[in-house]
Design a protein around this motif. Structure first.
Motif, PDB file in Angstrom:
ATOM      1  N   ARG A   1      11.701 -36.723 -39.200  1.00 46.90           N
ATOM      2  CA  ARG A   1      12.345 -37.781 -38.414  1.00 46.90           C
ATOM      3  C   ARG A   1      13.534 -38.321 -39.207  1.00 46.90           C
ATOM      4  N   ILE A   2      14.701 -38.372 -38.572  1.00 46.22           N
ATOM      5  CA  ILE A   2      15.935 -38.812 -39.227  1.00 46.22           C
ATOM      6  C   ILE A   2      16.204 -40.288 -38.976  1.00 46.22           C
ATOM      7  N   THR A   3      15.964 -40.768 -37.759  1.00 44.42           N
ATOM      8  CA  THR A   3      16.209 -42.176 -37.439  1.00 44.42           C
ATOM      9  C   THR A   3      14.887 -42.885 -37.165  1.00 44.42           C
ATOM     10  N   ASP A   4      14.901 -44.208 -37.303  1.00 47.48           N
ATOM     11  CA  ASP A   4      13.705 -45.011 -37.055  1.00 47.48           C
ATOM     12  C   ASP A   4      14.158 -46.388 -36.603  1.00 47.48           C
ATOM     13  N   ASP A   5      14.316 -46.527 -35.296  1.00 48.53           N
ATOM     14  CA  ASP A   5      14.799 -47.783 -34.729  1.00 48.53           C
ATOM     15  C   ASP A   5      14.130 -47.979 -33.370  1.00 48.53           C
ATOM     16  N   PRO A   6      13.752 -49.204 -33.004  1.00 46.26           N
ATOM     17  CA  PRO A   6      13.087 -49.427 -31.715  1.00 46.26           C
ATOM     18  C   PRO A   6      13.964 -49.142 -30.505  1.00 46.26           C
ATOM     19  N   LYS A   7      15.275 -49.097 -30.685  1.00 41.52           N
ATOM     20  CA  LYS A   7      16.163 -48.759 -29.576  1.00 41.52           C
ATOM     21  C   LYS A   7      16.304 -47.240 -29.457  1.00 41.52           C
ATOM     22  N   GLU A   8      17.052 -46.788 -28.458  1.00 40.44           N
ATOM     23  CA  GLU A   8      17.146 -45.362 -28.148  1.00 40.44           C
ATOM     24  C   GLU A   8      18.231 -44.676 -28.964  1.00 40.44           C
ATOM     25  N   ASP A   9      17.839 -43.686 -29.765  1.00 36.88           N
ATOM     26  CA  ASP A   9      18.764 -42.822 -30.493  1.00 36.88           C
ATOM     27  C   ASP A   9      18.737 -41.456 -29.816  1.00 36.88           C
ATOM     28  N   ALA A  10      19.905 -40.953 -29.379  1.00 37.95           N
ATOM     29  CA  ALA A  10      19.937 -39.739 -28.561  1.00 37.95           C
ATOM     30  C   ALA A  10      21.238 -38.973 -28.788  1.00 37.95           C
ATOM     31  N   ASN A  11      21.367 -37.846 -28.090  1.00 38.97           N
ATOM     32  CA  ASN A  11      22.586 -37.026 -28.084  1.00 38.97           C
ATOM     33  C   ASN A  11      23.007 -36.568 -29.473  1.00 38.97           C
ATOM     34  N   PRO A  12      22.127 -35.967 -30.273  1.00 37.37           N
ATOM     35  CA  PRO A  12      22.534 -35.563 -31.620  1.00 37.37           C
ATOM     36  C   PRO A  12      23.506 -34.387 -31.621  1.00 37.37           C
ATOM     37  N   SER A  13      24.339 -34.326 -32.655  1.00 41.75           N
ATOM     38  CA  SER A  13      25.271 -33.216 -32.857  1.00 41.75           C
ATOM     39  C   SER A  13      25.392 -32.971 -34.354  1.00 41.75           C
ATOM     40  N   VAL A  14      25.003 -31.770 -34.803  1.00 42.84           N
ATOM     41  CA  VAL A  14      25.075 -31.419 -36.215  1.00 42.84           C
ATOM     42  C   VAL A  14      26.499 -31.008 -36.566  1.00 42.84           C
ATOM     43  N   SER A  15      27.004 -31.503 -37.703  1.00 44.82           N
ATOM     44  CA  SER A  15      28.370 -31.188 -38.125  1.00 44.82           C
ATOM     45  C   SER A  15      28.513 -29.705 -38.461  1.00 44.82           C
ATOM     46  N   PRO A  16      29.723 -29.162 -38.400  1.00 43.56           N
ATOM     47  CA  PRO A  16      29.925 -27.728 -38.671  1.00 43.56           C
ATOM     48  C   PRO A  16      29.480 -27.289 -40.058  1.00 43.56           C
ATOM     49  N   ASP A  17      29.485 -28.211 -41.027  1.00 39.86           N
ATOM     50  CA  ASP A  17      29.023 -27.839 -42.366  1.00 39.86           C
ATOM     51  C   ASP A  17      27.541 -28.149 -42.578  1.00 39.86           C
ATOM     52  N   GLY A  18      26.873 -28.686 -41.543  1.00 39.74           N
ATOM     53  CA  GLY A  18      25.451 -28.943 -41.607  1.00 39.74           C
ATOM     54  C   GLY A  18      25.031 -30.161 -42.398  1.00 39.74           C
ATOM     55  N   SER A  19      25.981 -31.017 -42.792  1.00 41.43           N
ATOM     56  CA  SER A  19      25.648 -32.129 -43.678  1.00 41.43           C
ATOM     57  C   SER A  19      25.405 -33.449 -42.946  1.00 41.43           C
ATOM     58  N   LYS A  20      25.900 -33.584 -41.714  1.00 36.84           N
ATOM     59  CA  LYS A  20      25.826 -34.857 -41.002  1.00 36.84           C
ATOM     60  C   LYS A  20      25.389 -34.643 -39.560  1.00 36.84           C
ATOM     61  N   ILE A  21      24.933 -35.735 -38.953  1.00 33.18           N
ATOM     62  CA  ILE A  21      24.536 -35.725 -37.547  1.00 33.18           C
ATOM     63  C   ILE A  21      25.198 -36.900 -36.842  1.00 33.18           C
ATOM     64  N   LEU A  22      25.853 -36.630 -35.743  1.00 25.98           N
ATOM     65  CA  LEU A  22      26.318 -37.678 -34.840  1.00 25.98           C
ATOM     66  C   LEU A  22      25.223 -37.963 -33.824  1.00 25.98           C
ATOM     67  N   PHE A  23      25.147 -39.202 -33.350  1.00 28.14           N
ATOM     68  CA  PHE A  23      24.251 -39.520 -32.250  1.00 28.14           C
ATOM     69  C   PHE A  23      24.723 -40.794 -31.566  1.00 28.14           C
ATOM     70  N   SER A  24      24.193 -41.014 -30.379  1.00 27.69           N
ATOM     71  CA  SER A  24      24.482 -42.232 -29.619  1.00 27.69           C
ATOM     72  C   SER A  24      23.269 -43.142 -29.673  1.00 27.69           C
ATOM     73  N   SER A  25      23.488 -44.448 -29.838  1.00 29.30           N
ATOM     74  CA  SER A  25      22.376 -45.391 -29.927  1.00 29.30           C
ATOM     75  C   SER A  25      22.784 -46.753 -29.381  1.00 29.30           C
ATOM     76  N   ASP A  26      21.826 -47.422 -28.726  1.00 29.14           N
ATOM     77  CA  ASP A  26      22.053 -48.792 -28.250  1.00 29.14           C
ATOM     78  C   ASP A  26      21.399 -49.805 -29.180  1.00 29.14           C
ATOM     79  N   ARG A  27      21.234 -49.465 -30.450  1.00 30.34           N
ATOM     80  CA  ARG A  27      20.570 -50.355 -31.410  1.00 30.34           C
ATOM     81  C   ARG A  27      21.316 -51.656 -31.630  1.00 30.34           C
ATOM     82  N   ASP A  28      22.604 -51.694 -31.277  1.00 29.70           N
ATOM     83  CA  ASP A  28      23.376 -52.934 -31.376  1.00 29.70           C
ATOM     84  C   ASP A  28      23.626 -53.552 -30.008  1.00 29.70           C
ATOM     85  N   GLY A  29      22.816 -53.157 -29.010  1.00 20.52           N
ATOM     86  CA  GLY A  29      22.901 -53.750 -27.684  1.00 20.52           C
ATOM     87  C   GLY A  29      23.629 -52.904 -26.669  1.00 20.52           C
ATOM     88  N   ILE A  30      24.627 -52.149 -27.106  1.00 22.04           N
ATOM     89  CA  ILE A  30      25.400 -51.246 -26.248  1.00 22.04           C
ATOM     90  C   ILE A  30      25.441 -49.896 -26.943  1.00 22.04           C
TER      91      ILE A  30
END
Length: 271
Positions: free
Chosen positions: A28-57
């Motif tokens: 498990r990479i994230t741990d937040d009560p809000k929704e973390d979704a839409n992951p995208s692994v970077s081309p070099d494999g070092s990072k992940i983008l995602f969308s989250s409403d953990r700050d309300g939006i």
């Protein structure tokens, strides 16, 4: 599992989180009560983008593959979804209120590419768009445009400067969604709903050679490619719950990758 790592969304712990699947297992990479979704692994494999409403939006965040270094990249009040790395890792494409945008990898230089028209009357590929991903040369984006009123969606292509809008799949009328470009640029995988059945198909970017890969009564969704183009990973409920599966681009060698009571979906395969 073949070489690399697959980031995915899962509700196995009762909340929507980002997980990482490697040959060593699942983390498990994230741990937040809000929704973390839409992951995208970077081309070099070092990072992940995602969308989250953990700050309300819903905003776009970046995190290292070990879960450290969380950074928020967007802050628009409209909400941002479906981030996708460019092949060179220097830009990020995403969706905002049905329009497609690109920005630099640090969140600066945000540029709007498309302007959605009212979905009930919009021409093909001109209703609100949901990002699929980049062409391997970084010059085009694939996405799907959706009309809830008319119960249809089309697979589309647009240049990264907003020009050259092209309809790839619109027939038969219905839902053709979730496109993903193959690493060699020869194919686009997507989900199509025909006769009430959700299948994974591939099609040439010019709309020819449209082929059903799954041929299953199950609900098969959200295809994406391995970095070497030798596999397609997707989510399916062909067991009791949605799990991740992979198959060859001809539909053979279907292999189950995850087995959880929660829904595993929205995979992104990186090196």
């Amino acid at each position: 599992m073949p070489v690399g790592k697959i980031a995915f969304h899962s509700r196995r712990d009762g909340q929507g989180e980002i997980y990482l699947l490697t040959a060593e297992g699942e983390t498990r990479i994230t741990d937040d009560p809000k929704e973390d979704a839409n992951p995208s692994v970077s081309p070099d494999g070092s990072k992940i983008l995602f969308s989250s409403d953990r700050d309300g939006i819903a905003h776009i965040y970046q995190v290292n593959v070990d879960g450290s270094g969380l950074v928020r990249l967007t802050s628009d009040a409209a909400g941002d979804f479906s981030p996708r790395w460019s092949p060179d890792g220097k830009r990020i494409a995403f969706s905002r209120t049905g329009a497609l945008y690109v920005m630099d990898s640090d969140g600066n230089n945000v540029q709007q590419l498309t302007e959605p028209k009212p979905e009930s009357t919009a021409p093909l590929c001109e209703a609100g768009g949901f990002l699929g991903g980049w062409s391997p040369d970084g010059q085009k984006l694939t996405f799907y445009a959706a009309s809830a009123t008319r119960q249809q969606g089309q697979v589309c292509i647009v240049n990264v400067d907003g020009s050259g809008l092209t309809v790839v799949v619109s027939e038969p009328p219905g839902w053709h969604v979730e496109p993903a470009w193959s690493p060699d640029g020869e194919w686009i995988a997507y989900r199509s709903i025909r006769d009430g059945n959700h299948e994974i198909r591939i099609v040439k970017p010019d709309g020819t050679s449209d082929t059903n890969l799954t041929n299953s009564p199950a609900t098969d969704i959200e295809p994406t490619w391995s970095p070497d183009g030798k596999w397609i990973v997707f989510s399916s409920d062909r067991t009791d719950a949605f799990d991740l599966y992979m198959m060859r681009p001809d539909g053979s060698e279907v292999t189950r990758l995850t087995n959880s009571a929660g829904k595993d979906s929205d995979p992104s395969w990186g090196p």
